[in-house]
Design a protein around this motif. Structure first.
Motif, PDB file in Angstrom:
ATOM      1  N   GLU A   1       0.742  -1.034  -0.033  1.00  9.24           N
ATOM      2  CA  GLU A   1       0.118   0.097  -0.025  1.00  9.24           C
ATOM      3  C   GLU A   1       1.051   1.298  -0.034  1.00  9.24           C
ATOM      4  O   GLU A   1       1.972   1.351   0.334  1.00  9.24           O
ATOM      5  CB  GLU A   1      -0.831   0.058   1.229  1.00  9.24           C
ATOM      6  CG  GLU A   1      -2.039  -1.018   1.132  1.00  9.24           C
ATOM      7  CD  GLU A   1      -3.204  -0.717   2.230  1.00  9.24           C
ATOM      8  OE1 GLU A   1      -3.293   0.525   2.554  1.00  9.24           O
ATOM      9  OE2 GLU A   1      -3.460  -1.894   2.850  1.00  9.24           O
ATOM     10  N   MET A   2       0.214   2.461  -0.533  1.00 11.75           N
ATOM     11  CA  MET A   2       1.044   3.526  -0.511  1.00 11.75           C
ATOM     12  C   MET A   2       1.333   4.147   1.026  1.00 11.75           C
ATOM     13  O   MET A   2       0.284   3.813   1.863  1.00 11.75           O
ATOM     14  CB  MET A   2       0.410   4.570  -1.344  1.00 11.75           C
ATOM     15  CG  MET A   2       0.235   4.438  -2.882  1.00 11.75           C
ATOM     16  SD  MET A   2      -0.581   5.673  -3.738  1.00 11.75           S
ATOM     17  CE  MET A   2       0.652   6.980  -3.759  1.00 11.75           C
TER      18      MET A   2
ATOM     19  N   GLU B   1      -5.633   4.477  -6.661  1.00  7.61           N
ATOM     20  CA  GLU B   1      -6.725   5.408  -7.305  1.00  7.61           C
ATOM     21  C   GLU B   1      -7.543   5.789  -6.204  1.00  7.61           C
ATOM     22  O   GLU B   1      -7.971   7.092  -6.145  1.00  7.61           O
ATOM     23  CB  GLU B   1      -7.614   4.424  -8.155  1.00  7.61           C
ATOM     24  CG  GLU B   1      -6.858   4.199  -9.559  1.00  7.61           C
ATOM     25  CD  GLU B   1      -7.956   3.651 -10.664  1.00  7.61           C
ATOM     26  OE1 GLU B   1      -7.999   4.059 -11.688  1.00  7.61           O
ATOM     27  OE2 GLU B   1      -8.592   2.376 -10.164  1.00  7.61           O
ATOM     28  N   ASP B   2      -7.901   5.048  -5.161  1.00  4.19           N
ATOM     29  CA  ASP B   2      -8.507   5.640  -3.979  1.00  4.19           C
ATOM     30  C   ASP B   2      -7.879   6.659  -3.130  1.00  4.19           C
ATOM     31  O   ASP B   2      -8.236   7.725  -2.705  1.00  4.19           O
ATOM     32  CB  ASP B   2      -8.957   4.470  -2.779  1.00  4.19           C
ATOM     33  CG  ASP B   2      -9.603   3.483  -3.358  1.00  4.19           C
ATOM     34  OD1 ASP B   2     -10.593   3.752  -4.618  1.00  4.19           O
ATOM     35  OD2 ASP B   2     -10.038   2.359  -3.137  1.00  4.19           O
ATOM     36  N   ILE B   3      -6.564   6.645  -2.991  1.00  7.97           N
ATOM     37  CA  ILE B   3      -5.608   7.405  -2.590  1.00  7.97           C
ATOM     38  C   ILE B   3      -5.536   8.728  -3.484  1.00  7.97           C
ATOM     39  O   ILE B   3      -5.609   9.751  -3.090  1.00  7.97           O
ATOM     40  CB  ILE B   3      -4.052   6.951  -2.511  1.00  7.97           C
ATOM     41  CG1 ILE B   3      -4.068   5.747  -1.245  1.00  7.97           C
ATOM     42  CG2 ILE B   3      -3.329   8.186  -1.877  1.00  7.97           C
ATOM     43  CD1 ILE B   3      -4.185   6.314   0.015  1.00  7.97           C
TER      44      ILE B   3
ATOM     45  N   VAL C   1      -5.591  14.355  -6.604  1.00  8.80           N
ATOM     46  CA  VAL C   1      -4.564  14.084  -7.604  1.00  8.80           C
ATOM     47  C   VAL C   1      -4.918  13.948  -9.008  1.00  8.80           C
ATOM     48  O   VAL C   1      -5.837  13.093  -9.112  1.00  8.80           O
ATOM     49  CB  VAL C   1      -3.316  13.075  -7.157  1.00  8.80           C
ATOM     50  CG1 VAL C   1      -2.265  12.822  -8.141  1.00  8.80           C
ATOM     51  CG2 VAL C   1      -2.693  13.769  -5.885  1.00  8.80           C
ATOM     52  N   SER C   2      -4.356  14.233  -9.849  1.00 15.44           N
ATOM     53  CA  SER C   2      -4.979  14.481 -11.307  1.00 15.44           C
ATOM     54  C   SER C   2      -4.265  12.918 -12.005  1.00 15.44           C
ATOM     55  O   SER C   2      -4.921  12.566 -13.070  1.00 15.44           O
ATOM     56  CB  SER C   2      -4.495  15.305 -12.214  1.00 15.44           C
ATOM     57  OG  SER C   2      -3.380  15.436 -12.305  1.00 15.44           O
ATOM     58  N   LEU C   3      -3.863  12.108 -11.443  1.00 19.41           N
ATOM     59  CA  LEU C   3      -3.126  10.431 -12.017  1.00 19.41           C
ATOM     60  C   LEU C   3      -4.493   9.889 -12.063  1.00 19.41           C
ATOM     61  O   LEU C   3      -5.363   9.596 -11.367  1.00 19.41           O
ATOM     62  CB  LEU C   3      -2.186   9.962 -11.045  1.00 19.41           C
ATOM     63  CG  LEU C   3      -0.813  10.507 -11.059  1.00 19.41           C
ATOM     64  CD1 LEU C   3       0.062   9.886 -10.065  1.00 19.41           C
ATOM     65  CD2 LEU C   3       0.026  10.401 -12.621  1.00 19.41           C
ATOM     66  N   SER C   4      -4.431   9.110 -13.504  1.00 18.39           N
ATOM     67  CA  SER C   4      -5.671   8.066 -13.499  1.00 18.39           C
ATOM     68  C   SER C   4      -4.805   6.710 -14.000  1.00 18.39           C
ATOM     69  O   SER C   4      -3.793   6.582 -14.022  1.00 18.39           O
ATOM     70  CB  SER C   4      -6.253   8.762 -14.584  1.00 18.39           C
ATOM     71  OG  SER C   4      -5.623   8.507 -15.781  1.00 18.39           O
TER      72      SER C   4
ATOM     73  N   LEU D   1      -0.419   5.879   3.864  1.00 21.15           N
ATOM     74  CA  LEU D   1      -0.862   7.231   3.519  1.00 21.15           C
ATOM     75  C   LEU D   1      -2.342   7.531   3.882  1.00 21.15           C
ATOM     76  O   LEU D   1      -2.814   8.469   4.272  1.00 21.15           O
ATOM     77  CB  LEU D   1      -0.436   7.313   2.076  1.00 21.15           C
ATOM     78  CG  LEU D   1      -0.785   8.787   1.525  1.00 21.15           C
ATOM     79  CD1 LEU D   1      -0.180   9.724   2.129  1.00 21.15           C
ATOM     80  CD2 LEU D   1      -0.282   8.889  -0.116  1.00 21.15           C
ATOM     81  N   ILE D   2      -3.226   6.270   3.426  1.00 16.65           N
ATOM     82  CA  ILE D   2      -4.579   6.413   3.752  1.00 16.65           C
ATOM     83  C   ILE D   2      -4.939   7.068   5.254  1.00 16.65           C
ATOM     84  O   ILE D   2      -5.730   7.588   5.597  1.00 16.65           O
ATOM     85  CB  ILE D   2      -5.495   5.466   3.261  1.00 16.65           C
ATOM     86  CG1 ILE D   2      -6.939   5.456   3.339  1.00 16.65           C
ATOM     87  CG2 ILE D   2      -4.990   4.050   4.181  1.00 16.65           C
ATOM     88  CD1 ILE D   2      -7.375   6.531   2.326  1.00 16.65           C
ATOM     89  N   ASP D   3      -4.110   6.132   6.149  1.00 17.25           N
ATOM     90  CA  ASP D   3      -4.243   6.433   7.386  1.00 17.25           C
ATOM     91  C   ASP D   3      -3.906   7.995   7.973  1.00 17.25           C
ATOM     92  O   ASP D   3      -4.544   8.541   8.575  1.00 17.25           O
ATOM     93  CB  ASP D   3      -3.447   5.642   8.585  1.00 17.25           C
ATOM     94  CG  ASP D   3      -3.949   4.047   8.303  1.00 17.25           C
ATOM     95  OD1 ASP D   3      -5.015   3.935   7.966  1.00 17.25           O
ATOM     96  OD2 ASP D   3      -3.113   3.189   8.768  1.00 17.25           O
ATOM     97  N   LEU D   4      -2.754   8.583   7.322  1.00 21.03           N
ATOM     98  CA  LEU D   4      -2.630   9.794   7.543  1.00 21.03           C
ATOM     99  C   LEU D   4      -3.864  10.674   6.924  1.00 21.03           C
ATOM    100  O   LEU D   4      -4.080  11.845   7.692  1.00 21.03           O
ATOM    101  CB  LEU D   4      -1.344  10.190   6.736  1.00 21.03           C
ATOM    102  CG  LEU D   4      -0.564  11.661   7.014  1.00 21.03           C
ATOM    103  CD1 LEU D   4       0.025  11.673   8.201  1.00 21.03           C
ATOM    104  CD2 LEU D   4       0.210  12.147   5.793  1.00 21.03           C
ATOM    105  N   LEU D   5      -4.354  10.479   6.068  1.00 16.06           N
ATOM    106  CA  LEU D   5      -5.184  11.356   5.327  1.00 16.06           C
ATOM    107  C   LEU D   5      -6.482  11.299   6.043  1.00 16.06           C
ATOM    108  O   LEU D   5      -7.151  12.473   5.985  1.00 16.06           O
ATOM    109  CB  LEU D   5      -5.389  11.179   3.920  1.00 16.06           C
ATOM    110  CG  LEU D   5      -4.340  10.872   2.820  1.00 16.06           C
ATOM    111  CD1 LEU D   5      -4.433  10.796   1.602  1.00 16.06           C
ATOM    112  CD2 LEU D   5      -3.832  12.422   2.867  1.00 16.06           C
TER     113      LEU D   5
END
Length: 580
Positions: free
Chosen positions: A126-127, A240-242, A248-251, A390-394
């Motif tokens: 995971e990121m 993608e969820d992150i 962020v514009s990445l796809s 990263l998801i926990d931080l956000l």
């Protein structure tokens, strides 16, 4: 509009008239109050070269330069500085022109094909916080480049290949054999990876099975490739969820994983060998870089193929250069990774240029960034010393923003709270990072980043909503205002300072695009908000004794300030709100 560039063009023309065709044209903003808004500093250099008095040279330049429309006064100061006082009438005219321009007076620049490689998570995990800086710094630069008119090609160089996938695929196959679906099995990638690693280290026979999966995967086995694609698909969904949460514009279409270059790796090594750039050493294919030799004259070693025939990151990065140059037709490539990889990318560029894998005039720019540190000035970790997802931080950022909002407005509408807490929390995390020079380390501090004072996202977001409240109070329509025929009139010092700064936005964006440093835009926006607050205190807008022309001018400054704040925050990937 770039006022500085306009001045450079005028002074260049004057120097050409005087015969100083090769002279530099140093025009800079003047930081000393009362000495004009800009300064030309070229007379001293010319005087030294010509062995003449610099003040005499400065006077010749003043006599030759055609700038009466822009400047009210040109004056010589000190040994030969030329102070430039911008004309208020000219400023008023520019303000009026920018007000009716959807791009806020920001010109399109000559377009280049710019490939930007950023984010680049490893799909086996995971990121985590280590991916934050690459992702948001890269995305802010991408947005600025695109807004200025460049053709931007996003490349998310995801780690989707390598020996660890044999271990992961073997574990996934066993999960699927137990009637689990891939999405469920991979719902927590960290747990999945940890389980697979425990089995690899401890379970009899599992390591052999994993190695067989590696061979099958690299050999193109259909069943194994299908399993791998399933793993990659679910893993990309995690990213993608992150990206959605971060704004962020990445796809998915921007993903260019390491596996995409597999077919070219043998060709890369073959070309390097044919050209005599790579040579065999202890069974491996190696490039010796004498240019980076140590103090004893021993050249740097750059391995492109291991003794067992396997390839490395170096080989993949060289293949990526070939693809970006020949297929994507890149004029410029930007790569965002942490500073520890600086030497690798320096070596990679040197080898690629020796092999003619890119055009001679093609720019290759590694954009390193520093580390995110905790308050102990050590790499940011969980309280137990683990890596922070990263998801926990956000999620924590949103929770903290919710408490902050409820502390200020306990009776807030739930729907408004839902939007505000996300916009505030995520924006605060992003801005705290983006506002720091990317080459330096920075300390992650919740209290500082969520403050409504200082150079923070909440301060800028609040400045924007404050202007919206003025419009609401005045029952004012900014869109209709732009069509007004009333003339502008910049008169007060606070009006002039704000107007000048508004007209300098292009310069800030161009610097971000050139240097790949979003903190320049953050600084510009913070200074804009601060200048607006001073203007607001010094120049009444809605009072009865304010003249019609002054009210129109000041409301115009409000419109452009709000629009510029919104544009700047949008380019940083940070949202705004109508109310706070």
């Amino acid at each position: 509009m770039n006022i500085q560039q306009l001045l450079v063009e005028r002074f260049t023309s004057a120097l050409n008239i005087l015969g100083f065709t090769d002279a530099p044209v140093p025009v800079a903003k003047n930081t000393k109050k009362g000495f004009g808004e800009y300064q030309f500093n070229g007379a001293m250099g010319l005087a030294k070269k010509l062995k003449q008095n610099p003040r005499d040279i400065a006077q010749q330049i003043i006599d030759a330069v055609d700038i009466s429309d822009m400047a009210s006064t040109l004056e010589i100061a000190g040994p030969g500085f030329i102070n430039i006082h911008i004309n208020n009438m000219w400023l008023s005219a520019q303000l009026s022109a920018v007000l009716s321009d959807k791009r806020l007076g920001i010109d399109i620049v000559p377009a280049k094909n710019v490939v930007v490689d950023y984010s680049a998570p490893n799909l086996a995990k995971e990121m985590h916080v280590g991916h934050l800086r690459s992702t948001i710094i890269g995305d802010a630069v991408v947005r600025c480049l695109a807004f200025l008119g460049h053709n931007v090609i996003r490349q998310n160089h995801m780690g989707d290949w390598g020996t660890q996938f044999g271990m992961l695929l073997a574990h996934l196959q066993d999960k699927l054999a137990q009637d689990q679906v891939a999405e469920t099995a991979l719902s927590d990638l960290e747990d999945f990876y940890r389980e697979a690693k425990v089995r690899f280290d401890n379970e009899e026979g599992f390591a052999d099975t994993a190695r067989q999966y590696v061979v099958r995967l690299q050999g193109g086995d259909k069943e194994c490739l299908a399993l791998w694609k399933n793993f990659i698909d679910v893993s990309i969904s995690h990213s993608e969820d992150i990206y959605k949460t971060l704004g962020v514009s990445l796809s998915r279409q921007d993903v260019m994983g390491e596996s995409a270059y597999n077919d070219d790796l043998a060709t890369v090594v073959s070309i390097l060998k044919e050209k005599g750039i790579a040579q065999e050493d202890a069974g491996a294919q190696v490039v010796f870089l004498q240019e980076l030799a140590d103090k004893n004259g021993k050249p740097a070693v750059y391995i492109v193929q291991k003794s067992g025939g396997g390839y490395l990151y170096a080989t993949t990065d060289l293949a990526a250069i070939r693809h970006r140059s020949s297929v994507l037709q890149a004029d410029r490539t930007l790569i965002f990774t942490d500073a520890r990889q600086a030497l690798h990318f320096k070596q990679t560029e040197m080898v690629a240029r020796k092999a003619n894998f890119m055009q001679p005039d093609e720019a290759y720019q590694h954009c390193p960034f520093g580390m995110m540190l905790g308050k102990d000035n050590k790499p940011f970790k969980t309280r137990t010393g683990g890596t922070v997802k990263l998801i926990d931080l956000l999620d924590e950022a949103v929770e903290r923003a919710e408490k902050l909002v409820l502390g200020r407005k306990p009776d807030i509408d739930p729907q408004q709270l839902a939007q505000m807490k996300s916009t505030l929390g995520i924006g605060a995390v992003k801005y705290a990072d983006l506002s720091k020079n990317r080459t330096t380390d920075y300390v992650f501090d919740w209290n500082a980043m969520l403050s409504f004072e200082g150079n923070t996202a909440p301060y800028l977001q609040y400045a924007y909503t404050r202007i919206q409240s003025i419009f609401e109070k005045a029952k004012f329509d900014p869109a209709a205002h732009a069509q007004s025929t009333i003339e502008m009139s910049i008169e007060q010092d606070a009006e002039k300072a704000l107007c000048l700064h508004l007209l300098q936005c292009q310069n800030a964006l161009e610097l971000v695009a050139i240097e790949a440093t979003p903190h320049i835009l953050c600084t510009y926006l913070y200074e804009l908000a601060s200048l607006y607050m001073r203007f607001y205190e010094a120049c009444p807008i809605l009072k009865d004794d304010v003249s019609r022309q002054s009210k129109h001018t000041r409301l115009s400054l409000c419109v452009l300030t709000a629009s510029t704040l919104k544009l700047g925050l949008d380019l940083l990937g940070i949202g705004t709100m109508q109310k706070m």
